[in-house]
Design an enzyme around this catalytic site. Sequence first.
Site, PDB file in Angstrom:
ATOM      1  N   ALA A 243       0.835  -1.152   0.000  1.00  0.00           N
ATOM      2  CA  ALA A 243       0.000   0.000   0.000  1.00  0.00           C
ATOM      3  C   ALA A 243       0.887   1.224   0.000  1.00  0.00           C
ATOM      4  O   ALA A 243       1.839   1.299   0.681  1.00  0.00           O
ATOM      5  CB  ALA A 243      -0.873   0.023   1.176  1.00  0.00           C
ATOM      6  N   ALA A 244       0.521   1.442  -0.601  1.00  0.00           N
ATOM      7  CA  ALA A 244       1.462   2.532  -0.467  1.00  0.00           C
ATOM      8  C   ALA A 244       0.706   3.445   0.498  1.00  0.00           C
ATOM      9  O   ALA A 244       0.374   2.938   1.542  1.00  0.00           O
ATOM     10  CB  ALA A 244       1.823   3.001  -1.850  1.00  0.00           C
TER      11      ALA A 244
ATOM     12  N   SER B 136      -2.856   2.377  -8.781  1.00  0.00           N
ATOM     13  CA  SER B 136      -3.459   1.566  -7.732  1.00  0.00           C
ATOM     14  C   SER B 136      -2.496   1.422  -6.575  1.00  0.00           C
ATOM     15  O   SER B 136      -1.279   1.583  -6.716  1.00  0.00           O
ATOM     16  CB  SER B 136      -3.809   0.176  -8.259  1.00  0.00           C
ATOM     17  OG  SER B 136      -2.630  -0.596  -8.445  1.00  0.00           O
ATOM     18  N   ASP B 137      -3.049   1.096  -5.411  1.00  0.00           N
ATOM     19  CA  ASP B 137      -2.203   0.611  -4.335  1.00  0.00           C
ATOM     20  C   ASP B 137      -1.758  -0.797  -4.716  1.00  0.00           C
ATOM     21  O   ASP B 137      -2.342  -1.441  -5.597  1.00  0.00           O
ATOM     22  CB  ASP B 137      -2.960   0.617  -3.007  1.00  0.00           C
ATOM     23  CG  ASP B 137      -2.021   0.737  -1.823  1.00  0.00           C
ATOM     24  OD1 ASP B 137      -0.846   0.359  -1.959  1.00  0.00           O
ATOM     25  OD2 ASP B 137      -2.469   1.188  -0.756  1.00  0.00           O
ATOM     26  N   TRP B 138      -0.734  -1.269  -4.065  1.00  0.00           N
ATOM     27  CA  TRP B 138      -0.114  -2.553  -4.423  1.00  0.00           C
ATOM     28  C   TRP B 138      -0.990  -3.706  -3.934  1.00  0.00           C
ATOM     29  O   TRP B 138      -1.114  -3.946  -2.735  1.00  0.00           O
ATOM     30  CB  TRP B 138       1.280  -2.627  -3.824  1.00  0.00           C
ATOM     31  CG  TRP B 138       2.365  -2.045  -4.671  1.00  0.00           C
ATOM     32  CD1 TRP B 138       3.485  -2.690  -5.078  1.00  0.00           C
ATOM     33  CD2 TRP B 138       2.474  -0.717  -5.205  1.00  0.00           C
ATOM     34  NE1 TRP B 138       4.274  -1.856  -5.845  1.00  0.00           N
ATOM     35  CE2 TRP B 138       3.683  -0.644  -5.937  1.00  0.00           C
ATOM     36  CE3 TRP B 138       1.657   0.420  -5.144  1.00  0.00           C
ATOM     37  CZ2 TRP B 138       4.097   0.516  -6.600  1.00  0.00           C
ATOM     38  CZ3 TRP B 138       2.060   1.573  -5.794  1.00  0.00           C
ATOM     39  CH2 TRP B 138       3.260   1.617  -6.517  1.00  0.00           C
TER      40      TRP B 138
END
Length: 747
Positions: A10-11, A273-275
């Site tokens: 997540a970043a 996107s978040d990871w």
Amino acid sequence: MARSMGLAYAATWVIAVSGAGALHAQQPSDDGNASRERADAIVAKMTRDEKIALVHGLFPPMAAGKSEHELIPSAGHIDGIPRLGVPLVRESDASLGVANQVEQRKGDVATALPSSLATASSFDPEIAHQGGAMIGAEARAKRFNVLLGGGVNLTRDPWNGRNFEYLGEDPLLAGEMAGAHIAGIQSNNIVSTVKHFAINSQETGRMVADARIDEAALRMSDLLAFQIAIEKGNPGSVMCAYNKVNGDYACANKHLLTDVLKKDWGYRGWVMSDWGAVHSTVKAANAGLDQESGQELDKQIFFGAPLEQALADGKVSQARLDDMVARYLTGLIETGAYDTPAPKTAQKIDYAAHARVAQRAAEAGIVLLKNDGDLLPLSGVRKIAVIGGHADRGVLSGGGSSQVRSVGGAPIEIPLGSGAASSFARITYHASSPLKALRKAMPNAQITFVDQRDVEGAKKAASEADVAIVFAVQWTTEAQDAPDLSLPYHQDALISAVAAAQPKTIAVLETGGPVLMPWRDQVPAIVEAWYPGQRGGQAIANILTGKVNPSGRLPITFPAAASQAPRPEPVGLDKLNSLEAQAASNPANASQYQLQSFPIDYVEGADVGYRWYEKQGETPLFPFGHGLTYTSFAYRNATLSGGKTLTLSFDVVNTGKRAGAAVPQMYVTREGSDHPMRLAGFQRIELRPGETRHVTLSAAPRIVADYDTALPGWRIQGGKYKVALATDATDRSRVFTATLQAATMKP
């Protein structure tokens, strides 16, 4: 955010750090339309395969052999297109410094800022800006050109595991500080993100939780913080969150990504996107997601072959693909990252100069919560007992994707045996010992240290000293929420025992957010040091000894009891604990015990933090905006004018004997409404003894307004408004009224 070795990743004006650490303006200027036109022209020359290659990125630790270029162990990697001049992109986590969480890059260190909550406590956008500029300079020197920093999610719950990464509970303060941080990073011709869009407010079940809140309330709280940060910092990218928002995943939420961000706010950059946050191809692409990040952490590569098929089937249009790529290029062009590629080899970094940036931020953010009898600053003290918190070794840092391997190393690093953060987080201390710093600052004092586990020894040392200083720690991390607000490891009992043995006891807290203090009345002095970064020991010593006058103000409310907050514990924690217990009892089938989507109803709506406490009639332990100093200030000759804006003018006078910083705060509400007062303006002012400064604060229009979904847009209702010139969110000693004209503003 982005994570390290395998879970789910997540970043965020304008300074670059060079030479001996000098700060200088260096913001790329560019007309937005020209940037987009240039991006469109580049896209027109691309093949479809080249376009597809730019809308999904690698997660280097799991992507061996997938690029002909070096894969630096970090958050992300996207190959460029040399024939068109499109640069290679390397991404790093960087909220508090260039991250290297579990030392994927052996021996690579970076300067570690204090936690974002500490920076927010300065109430000084310039502090945030300088920190961002420092991080950006180091990132470029390490060959990164996209940084996953700029967290602006509001603190809705005091136990959130990532509170330390964010900027508190108020949208104006958080937005202003995040915008300055972003601009600082991007002054180095690299991209910063703003994250996590949106209402990513707890870690428990963050991949499946459904944040539920009505449109007007969301616009007036979390989205307003993002809007201000984007306006102030113009980040090249926005990172969408893991969670759902009103039923749709944030990274496939058309209302958030297209209707609000791109249409209402006119955002030109790209949405990454978040990871591990992508769950679809067609829905996500058509909702407004422009790039799938860390593709190896998703269940499949949604923006690779599936996107090609969706284009062939007409489910995603060619125009949408072109827009995805053009937005990516626009973000790179506008920040200067396109035309100023990262260096091919690592560059020299002036770590000594950067450490001073980190120390200044820590000193500006440490909050003196209590100081009965002027116990602080320490003066003429001969014997001091320093107790607990590993103060002999260093200072604590928060865990997760923001973890920095700081210059000087990690004197304490404890792996996690279990839990959601165990694959990418360790309990880590920075090598900045408060004990050593105090001994250096007070060479004539006898300063002893006792480990927190030796309670009897601590009591004895305290009773024999002139003053006792107890260091208490609370480690928090991404991916896990704090189970409660108590200090762990029986530290509350330790503080009470020491205070009983020594009336002159000082508690120094290194925490990720608010904690309860059942010993508050026993302890005359309390210092909130947060996670103070790689120069935290020196910063704490300077505050305790008076070399630096404390000036931090709380960006977050400290509750007197967990029951005062909208939610006393993480929503879904009971479900998660039950599933983990079942998985432990049946390890062969552990994978079947997965947390399912569950709702979180944000009943407080726009009344986040201090507004909730006022509305509920609750008295917190310490209010938002609170902070003491070693001098005193007077506010004189205040006048309030109305009309089109609310303008508050006054004089601030340093009436004490030390130089120090005042932080006047302006709170506003409309007479006759049921709205709690809202922070509408603030300014940090440094004054010499006896110095007077005339200050004018104008209420931010969207703070005075309400969001009207029928317009749609912001509506300021005409009539009388109450304005408080305050030292914290509960101060009503100076309240004025003025009449404001009705007005409307676009969303």
